[in-house]
Design a protein around this motif. Structure first.
Motif, mmCIF file in Angstrom:
data_model
loop_
_atom_site.group_PDB
_atom_site.id
_atom_site.type_symbol
_atom_site.label_atom_id
_atom_site.label_comp_id
_atom_site.label_asym_id
_atom_site.label_seq_id
_atom_site.Cartn_x
_atom_site.Cartn_y
_atom_site.Cartn_z
ATOM 1 N N HIS A 6 0.817 -1.210 0.000
ATOM 2 C CA HIS A 6 0.000 0.000 0.000
ATOM 3 C C HIS A 6 0.852 1.261 0.000
ATOM 4 C CE1 HIS A 6 -3.417 -2.600 0.759
ATOM 5 N NE2 HIS A 6 -2.801 -3.107 1.804
ATOM 6 N N GLU A 7 2.142 1.107 -0.357
ATOM 7 C CA GLU A 7 3.033 2.264 -0.300
ATOM 8 C C GLU A 7 2.607 3.360 -1.268
ATOM 9 O OE1 GLU A 7 7.803 3.314 -0.860
ATOM 10 O OE2 GLU A 7 7.088 1.251 -0.941
ATOM 11 N N SER A 8 2.166 2.982 -2.452
ATOM 12 C CA SER A 8 1.759 3.970 -3.452
ATOM 13 C C SER A 8 0.238 4.064 -3.489
ATOM 14 C CB SER A 8 2.284 3.568 -4.834
ATOM 15 O OG SER A 8 1.708 2.340 -5.236
ATOM 16 N N HIS A 9 -0.254 5.280 -3.638
ATOM 17 C CA HIS A 9 -1.701 5.428 -3.811
ATOM 18 C C HIS A 9 -2.055 5.138 -5.261
ATOM 19 C CE1 HIS A 9 -1.334 9.370 -5.837
ATOM 20 N NE2 HIS A 9 -0.370 9.615 -4.979
ATOM 21 N N LEU A 10 -3.319 4.955 -5.522
ATOM 22 C CA LEU A 10 -3.777 4.452 -6.813
ATOM 23 C C LEU A 10 -3.346 5.334 -7.974
ATOM 24 C CD1 LEU A 10 -5.382 2.240 -8.216
ATOM 25 C CD2 LEU A 10 -7.454 3.622 -7.850
ATOM 26 N N PHE A 11 -3.317 6.650 -7.778
ATOM 27 C CA PHE A 11 -2.969 7.564 -8.858
ATOM 28 C C PHE A 11 -1.512 8.038 -8.778
ATOM 29 C CE2 PHE A 11 -7.482 7.473 -9.313
ATOM 30 C CZ PHE A 11 -7.742 7.798 -10.637
ATOM 31 N N ASP A 12 -0.703 7.322 -8.056
ATOM 32 C CA ASP A 12 0.732 7.599 -8.042
ATOM 33 C C ASP A 12 1.249 7.545 -9.480
ATOM 34 O OD1 ASP A 12 3.462 7.282 -6.176
ATOM 35 O OD2 ASP A 12 3.617 6.331 -8.145
ATOM 36 N N GLU A 13 1.936 8.582 -9.921
ATOM 37 C CA GLU A 13 2.256 8.696 -11.346
ATOM 38 C C GLU A 13 3.296 7.676 -11.804
ATOM 39 O OE1 GLU A 13 2.938 12.846 -12.159
ATOM 40 O OE2 GLU A 13 0.818 13.310 -11.914
ATOM 41 N N GLU A 14 4.170 7.238 -10.917
ATOM 42 C CA GLU A 14 5.092 6.163 -11.282
ATOM 43 C C GLU A 14 4.334 4.849 -11.448
ATOM 44 O OE1 GLU A 14 8.167 6.083 -8.341
ATOM 45 O OE2 GLU A 14 9.397 7.538 -9.428
ATOM 46 N N LEU A 15 3.395 4.596 -10.534
ATOM 47 C CA LEU A 15 2.635 3.352 -10.593
ATOM 48 C C LEU A 15 1.820 3.249 -11.877
ATOM 49 C CD1 LEU A 15 1.562 0.726 -9.308
ATOM 50 C CD2 LEU A 15 -0.224 2.106 -8.219
ATOM 51 N N THR A 16 1.134 4.326 -12.255
ATOM 52 C CA THR A 16 0.298 4.238 -13.455
ATOM 53 C C THR A 16 1.143 4.026 -14.709
ATOM 54 O OG1 THR A 16 0.224 6.678 -13.470
ATOM 55 C CG2 THR A 16 -1.673 5.520 -12.551
ATOM 56 N N VAL A 17 2.301 4.680 -14.778
ATOM 57 C CA VAL A 17 3.197 4.448 -15.924
ATOM 58 C C VAL A 17 3.606 2.981 -15.984
ATOM 59 C CG1 VAL A 17 5.509 4.895 -16.843
ATOM 60 C CG2 VAL A 17 4.077 6.803 -16.124
ATOM 61 N N LEU A 18 3.958 2.405 -14.848
ATOM 62 C CA LEU A 18 4.399 1.004 -14.817
ATOM 63 C C LEU A 18 3.259 0.041 -15.131
ATOM 64 C CD1 LEU A 18 6.794 1.064 -11.720
ATOM 65 C CD2 LEU A 18 7.384 1.170 -14.143
ATOM 66 N N LEU A 19 2.057 0.353 -14.690
ATOM 67 C CA LEU A 19 0.902 -0.486 -15.027
ATOM 68 C C LEU A 19 0.658 -0.486 -16.538
ATOM 69 C CD1 LEU A 19 -1.667 0.441 -12.218
ATOM 70 C CD2 LEU A 19 -0.655 -1.808 -12.598
#
Length: 607
Positions: free
Chosen positions: A435-448
């Motif tokens: 749960h370290e990153s929130h759903l709209f974390d910009e690094e996470l969305t790029v990686l998804l």
């Protein structure tokens, strides 16, 4: 008006047999200005605050003060002990000794074996620097370094022991051959240990118990303010009451998933975490003064625009789709390639679910902005910023080889062997915690986006497949950023929009304004006016400036402050802002600041 005597004396550090001898109390005349204003019929409001701050950091007080009433002593501890420790550090170190039996057993034993507590007691009993010989000063510096090394070494050793216990043979693996998952596990174990230590040090501290009680008191004050406020609609009241009730208070440093080492030691600050919906107050703050105003401010952030946007995004149709994609991708159950193509083809339509957010109380928030911004934000500007931010995120990930790590099934080791890569096609493996990153974390969305595109186009040659996945991720991210910029609009907290004159974040002034309403309700319960004033001053010492060059050039300092990117007004101006609303009425003081200070009253704008 019933009056009673108030005596202001320098605050003493906590009692113990190894405590340095406190400085003698200042003469009564040293604080006569504050004493007089606390008991005046109608003192000038801002002058009362300025006099208090001037006395607090006068040569006789230097950040230490007690305001003693008939039934309560209000302490301010923002100074130094007589032997030159900050009061924040002294309390932290002193509490380590007092609560050492609460520390994790293995950690405590390592500290004891290396003589930590004995050395710390000796260190806290040092003489003032002015009375030390050169040799004594050098010896004290060495002791300080030794104490820090023992503490940090004990953390490392405890983590090492726990890793060996949970993963037999861990001690025999050299650092170069340590698998990535064990490196992650070691970092998690270290964070958990530090959270255990923070809880052990502070959870039962008397000052933290006061914070817990005051947190409940401030929540009740908000319930009363919101329920009775004439400017709020019924639905807004219901929503705000629910939001306030949901906010938690946590011991600083007790959440292992959030780095709070400085906060749990001596930092003077407090925080509301938007995506975790909790408040914490740092040790240097809750050991320094009364916390009701600070807690009221942080609680108000649960009602501000940033929190409302975060909740809106998570519950939007696009947010739900993104959550499903994250859950499936991070568990190696990628959405089908047919669904992925459908997601891309409908991306623009899906993004429209983020377009329906309406800023609550727009007139009130525009008042809080304090200055005009350019409106509307040009489409070409949004497109450029979206592209720049998407490329910047991708660049930072590339700098760390994250894209390559995602597509690598086995990682090479120095001896030529290979080890399974836990991050292979798993964007969440990039993060230490689930749960370290929130759903709209910009690094996470790029990686998804990158992972889904890469998985679904294995038919392309490797290099083309890799490039296409990166390009697709950046383009989708660009479009997402543009839509989020539109959603945030003129209240965005992004520095670029603020710097270019398109937005001003209102979150801090919003929190100050609502905090004043809650604090007013708390102060009203105290029938004695002198006590009300004393309580107010004991809550705003953090706004008092220590002697500095800014005080020599106050007007120039304000000009310089405007060059900084930040959401807070400068401390001097903020003293005035906090005196608005019904605060002058409840303190029975005269408004003595100019009409150039813009006041935003919630009841004037409605919801």
């Amino acid at each position: 008006m019933r009056r009673f005597s108030l005596l202001l004396v320098c605050a003493l550090v906590s009692c113990s047999r190894f405590k340095p001898v406190p400085s003698s109390a200042p003469t009564f005349s040293a604080n006569m200005g504050v004493f007089r204003m606390l008991n005046e019929e109608r003192p000038p409001c801002l002058a009362m605050v300025k006099t208090f701050c001037s006395n607090l950091y006068s040569p006789g007080n230097q950040g230490k003060m007690e305001i003693q009433t008939e039934n309560e002593t209000l302490q301010i501890k923002r100074g130094r002990t007589e032997n030159d420790f900050s009061q924040a550090y002294f309390e932290f170190a002193h509490t380590q000794i007092r609560h050492r039996e609460r520390l994790p057993k293995s950690f405590r034993e390592i500290l004891a074996q290396r003589g930590y507590f004995k050395k710390l007691k000796t260190y806290l009993s040092r003489r003032p620097a002015a009375k030390m010989s050169f040799e004594e000063r050098v010896s004290t510096l060495r002791l300080s370094n030794d104490i820090d090394a023992i503490w940090n070494g004990a953390i490392n050793e405890t983590v090492f022991q726990r890793m060996e216990k949970n993963h037999p043979g861990f001690a025999k693996i050299s650092e170069d051959f340590l698998p990535v998952e064990l490196k992650h596990e070691r970092r998690r174990m270290r964070a958990k240990l530090i959270s255990e230590i923070s809880s052990a040090v502070w959870a039962d501290h008397p000052n933290w118990k006061k914070v817990e009680a005051q947190f409940r008191e401030v929540k009740e004050a908000y319930k009363d303010v919101i329920s009775r406020h004439p400017g709020l609609r019924k639905q807004t009241k219901k929503d705000w009451l629910k939001r306030i009730a949901a906010v938690r208070l946590i011991v600083p440093g007790s959440d292992p998933e959030v780095e709070m080492i400085a906060c749990s030691n001596t930092e003077e600050n407090a925080y509301y975490y938007t995506y975790r919906n909790y408040v914490t107050v740092c040790a240097g703050d809750f050991n320094a003064e009364d916390m009701r105003q600070t807690l009221a401010h942080e609680l108000a952030h649960a009602l501000d625009v940033n929190r409302m946007i975060a909740v809106y995004q998570a519950h939007s149709a696009f947010g739900k789709q993104l959550a499903q994609m994250k859950q499936q991708t991070c568990s190696h159950k990628n959405i089908s390639c047919k669904d992925w193509d459908h997601f891309k083809n409908r991306f623009g339509v899906n993004l429209q679910s983020l377009a329906h957010f309406k800023t609550p109380m727009p007139d009130f928030n525009r008042c809080l902005k304090g200055k005009e911004t350019k409106f509307p934000i040009p489409e070409e500007y949004l497109a450029r910023i979206g592209k720049e931010e998407a490329q910047e995120v991708a660049s930072e990930l590339a700098e760390q080889n994250v894209f390559l790590r995602l597509i690598t099934e086995k990682l090479p080791l120095p001896d030529g062997s290979f080890h399974k890569n836990p991050m292979h096609l798993n964007p969440c493996g990039y993060y230490l915690w689930d749960h370290e990153s929130h759903l709209f974390d910009e690094e996470l969305t790029v990686l998804l986006f990158f992972t889904q595109q890469y998985v679904c186009h294995a038919e392309h040659p490797p290099e083309q497949r890799f490039q296409k996945a990166i390009d697709t991720a950046i383009e989708l991210q660009r479009r997402l950023v543009v839509q989020r910029l539109k959603l945030e609009g003129e209240y965005s907290s992004r520095w670029r929009l603020n710097a270019d004159g398109y937005a001003v974040s209102t979150t801090e002034r919003f929190a100050d304004t609502l905090a004043s309403l809650a604090l007013t309700r708390i102060l009203e319960k105290e029938k004695n006016i002198s006590k009300r004033r004393a309580l107010y001053l004991a809550n705003i010492s953090w706004l008092c400036q220590k002697p500095s060059i800014k005080q020599l050039y106050p007007n120039e300092a304000r000009i310089q402050h405007r060059l900084r990117w930040g959401q807070h007004s400068d401390d001097s101006y903020r003293q005035t802002e906090l005196l608005q609303g019904k605060i002058p009425e409840v303190l029975q003081c005269q408004r003595d600041f100019g009409s150039n200070v813009k006041e935003c009253r919630l009841e004037e704008y409605g919801s």
